[in-house]
Design an enzyme around this catalytic site. Sequence first.
Site, PDB file in Angstrom:
ATOM      1  N   SER A  64     -29.085 -46.440 -58.539  1.00 22.64           N
ATOM      2  CA  SER A  64     -29.472 -47.785 -58.316  1.00 22.64           C
ATOM      3  C   SER A  64     -29.674 -48.394 -57.188  1.00 22.64           C
ATOM      4  O   SER A  64     -30.561 -49.401 -56.799  1.00 22.64           O
ATOM      5  CB  SER A  64     -28.270 -48.608 -58.886  1.00 22.64           C
ATOM      6  OG  SER A  64     -28.336 -48.866 -60.064  1.00 22.64           O
ATOM      7  N   LYS A  67     -33.239 -49.789 -56.741  1.00 21.17           N
ATOM      8  CA  LYS A  67     -33.629 -51.127 -57.187  1.00 21.17           C
ATOM      9  C   LYS A  67     -34.101 -51.702 -56.202  1.00 21.17           C
ATOM     10  O   LYS A  67     -34.994 -52.719 -56.060  1.00 21.17           O
ATOM     11  CB  LYS A  67     -32.651 -51.356 -58.171  1.00 21.17           C
ATOM     12  CG  LYS A  67     -32.349 -50.674 -59.304  1.00 21.17           C
ATOM     13  CD  LYS A  67     -31.103 -51.044 -59.894  1.00 21.17           C
ATOM     14  CE  LYS A  67     -30.794 -50.469 -61.348  1.00 21.17           C
ATOM     15  NZ  LYS A  67     -29.354 -50.963 -61.754  1.00 21.17           N
ATOM     16  N   TYR A 189     -38.834 -45.251 -63.492  1.00 22.68           N
ATOM     17  CA  TYR A 189     -37.639 -45.808 -63.194  1.00 22.68           C
ATOM     18  C   TYR A 189     -36.812 -44.671 -63.193  1.00 22.68           C
ATOM     19  O   TYR A 189     -35.891 -44.447 -62.207  1.00 22.68           O
ATOM     20  CB  TYR A 189     -37.102 -46.879 -64.280  1.00 22.68           C
ATOM     21  CG  TYR A 189     -35.619 -47.200 -63.873  1.00 22.68           C
ATOM     22  CD1 TYR A 189     -35.095 -48.003 -63.108  1.00 22.68           C
ATOM     23  CD2 TYR A 189     -34.746 -46.752 -64.936  1.00 22.68           C
ATOM     24  CE1 TYR A 189     -33.918 -48.502 -62.605  1.00 22.68           C
ATOM     25  CE2 TYR A 189     -33.342 -47.212 -64.909  1.00 22.68           C
ATOM     26  CZ  TYR A 189     -32.839 -47.658 -63.706  1.00 22.68           C
ATOM     27  OH  TYR A 189     -31.733 -48.153 -63.656  1.00 22.68           O
ATOM     28  N   TYR A 241     -22.685 -54.681 -58.397  1.00 21.92           N
ATOM     29  CA  TYR A 241     -22.269 -54.614 -60.094  1.00 21.92           C
ATOM     30  C   TYR A 241     -21.591 -55.848 -60.124  1.00 21.92           C
ATOM     31  O   TYR A 241     -21.777 -56.835 -59.665  1.00 21.92           O
ATOM     32  CB  TYR A 241     -21.774 -53.293 -60.468  1.00 21.92           C
ATOM     33  CG  TYR A 241     -22.427 -52.191 -60.226  1.00 21.92           C
ATOM     34  CD1 TYR A 241     -23.761 -51.805 -60.964  1.00 21.92           C
ATOM     35  CD2 TYR A 241     -22.034 -50.956 -59.165  1.00 21.92           C
ATOM     36  CE1 TYR A 241     -24.400 -50.670 -60.551  1.00 21.92           C
ATOM     37  CE2 TYR A 241     -22.869 -50.137 -59.016  1.00 21.92           C
ATOM     38  CZ  TYR A 241     -24.044 -50.019 -59.842  1.00 21.92           C
ATOM     39  OH  TYR A 241     -24.841 -48.819 -59.546  1.00 21.92           O
ATOM     40  N   VAL A 259     -24.622 -45.134 -58.899  1.00 21.49           N
ATOM     41  CA  VAL A 259     -23.682 -44.372 -59.396  1.00 21.49           C
ATOM     42  C   VAL A 259     -23.696 -42.863 -58.828  1.00 21.49           C
ATOM     43  O   VAL A 259     -22.451 -42.222 -59.187  1.00 21.49           O
ATOM     44  CB  VAL A 259     -23.563 -44.215 -61.105  1.00 21.49           C
ATOM     45  CG1 VAL A 259     -23.513 -45.508 -61.595  1.00 21.49           C
ATOM     46  CG2 VAL A 259     -25.070 -43.684 -61.376  1.00 21.49           C
TER      47      VAL A 259
HETATM   48  N1  GLU Z   1     -30.368 -44.187 -63.178  1.00 23.71           N
HETATM   49  C1  GLU Z   1     -29.048 -45.074 -63.521  1.00 23.71           C
HETATM   50  C2  GLU Z   1     -29.160 -45.976 -64.892  1.00 23.71           C
HETATM   51  O1  GLU Z   1     -29.934 -46.532 -64.942  1.00 23.71           O
HETATM   52  C3  GLU Z   1     -28.787 -46.028 -62.361  1.00 23.71           C
HETATM   53  C4  GLU Z   1     -27.271 -46.378 -62.733  1.00 23.71           C
HETATM   54  C5  GLU Z   1     -26.702 -47.089 -61.362  1.00 23.71           C
HETATM   55  O2  GLU Z   1     -26.696 -46.373 -60.231  1.00 23.71           O
HETATM   56  O3  GLU Z   1     -26.142 -47.983 -61.369  1.00 23.71           O
HETATM   57  O4  GLU Z   1     -28.193 -46.042 -65.622  1.00 23.71           O
END
Ligand code: GLU
Length: 607
Positions: A64, A67, A189, A241, A259
């Site tokens: 994430s 992002k 993604y 989060y 994560v």
């Molecule tokens: N590729 C993971 C997902 O979309 C990233 C999650 C994350 O790092 O929060 O679930």
Amino acid sequence: MKAPIQGYLEQLHEQVGQIDEGELASYIPELTKADPKAFGICLVTMDGVAYAVGDTQQTFTIQSISKAFVYAAALADRGQELVASKVGVEPSGDAFNSISLDPQSGAPFNPMINAGAIATSGLVAGSTPQAQWQRIQEALADFAGHPLALDEAVYRSESDTGHRNRAIAWMLKNFGIIDGDPMAVLDNYFRQCSLLVSCRDLAFMAATLANGGVHPQTGKAALPADEVERVLSVMATCGMYDYAGSWLYEVGMPAKSGVGGGIVAVVPGRFGVGIFSPRLDAKGNSVRGIEACKRLSRQFGLHAFARRDHPSMALERIFSAAQVPSRRQPPLEVRSFLDERAGSIKYLILHGFIAVDGVEYVIRKMQKLAPTTHSFILDMHQVDGLSESAARLLNQARLGLAAEGIALVCSRVHKRQAILAHLGKAARSGDRGFLLFEDNDLAVEWCENRLLAEMGDLAPGPRGMGDSLMFRGLPAELLQRIEQVSQRRSYTSGEQILRIGQEGDGRVFFIESGHVSILVPLQNGNHQRIASLCPGMEFGEMALLGQTTRSASVFADTDVSCRILEVTDLERLAEEAPKLEIILLKNLARGIAARLRGANQCIQALA
Ligand code: GLU
């Protein structure tokens, strides 16, 4: 010597490393293969120095954290308006993988939850999904400082199991947030989440954001400076989060976690932080990562809302030309006119990064001093930066003071482009803006000239040798004989009269007309003017004391006419008239004593 900050990070690593709580992410099966004990901390400064402890080279998937950087690329490529029409900036309070959209706009709440991030991946430049993938890779490479490899196994693992994200992508398609094939956007993604980084890479990515979008080592702009604030704002409110509120409360740094166990945290203008430890808490954040950031923030005072330097730090001190006059040595009547008024030329030594609060303080001080001031000189030598808004206020102050007949000029800005640009931008059209001087001496001389303009016709005209203080008290008949053995010589403006280091030149110079500057070279290749002389003054007189090597260079500032006296001629005359030698030496000693007094006063004022 080990850098103290390195020692501190080692201690932090050792203490936080004792924590053994948390679980590896398992919903992407491949992530369970991570080493739960791995732990690295890296901190990067704005000039690109990395302090690293622990497993800082080990790579893991960025997840994430990508992002934030893909959002940065979308802003850079499509502009804020278009991006905002597709993805909001409101914290959602929902889980990162929630299947929800803003009921009003139909857009995902923010780019840090999966819905917003998938939408953002579809917004970066590129006319095909392949071209967009290329762009995403390049964007992240610019932030990290090198290309990032893909972890095929993690990518496959997520692609095979990420049905929930598939549902989100179709939902985005349904609401018109994704234009093309939602599965192709989702594939990009998944890929971006599977790029491999080390915690050192993360620290450089954070440092690039902290540094206004410019990578502190490669010097490449990864993001236009204007967009950096937007990315950091979203990170600050949505980056951690469901822990985002508590994070801002306790740590107070724009950040993003993934994560895979990574965290990037940004201390704008100061540091980039990267942490890796794959054991996660229930909210999906690295347990040790959170604890390490909390401690870093507390112990180094890095919270975004922590108290900053007091505005008064912007002003180091104030003194006047009475303490440090210009190095020009004008005739006595001019000097005494200036001496009486020297207190009305004020130097303000500014310091550090000057923002609006600092400049407000400086302006308030100037207002207070204004009734007794003719000119202000802002010495910018120790200024690290000047915000645009601070420059604007300063400029208003300049115009306000000018209306009262008080000048405000800057000295020693040197070639610091950012400060020059802000000072220049602040000036309105038709206004010449701030007068800038290379050094304080030139600035104070300019201010003295403003005073002299009021003095009227006292400016020194041509003089003869008899006006030289060196010949004070000398019988007229002796003076005449000296004049007879001297020779006249003219120099054109800009011509060098004496060169520092020049040997065996036993001559003393008396200025009849024009001005000269005495210069010494500085280590940085520039010159420092140590005196400027006018008609009726002499230079090179150290030759009389047997000094055979010139200790400074002398240049004609205007067309100059001098009388030149050979030391050997003078010595010959002195043999016939011993009085001559005594008078000369006495006068020389007086001149040197006066200069020493001036130097002492200067040292005292500057100490
Ligand atoms: N590729 C993971 C997902 O979309 C990233 C999650 C994350 O790092 O929060 O679930």
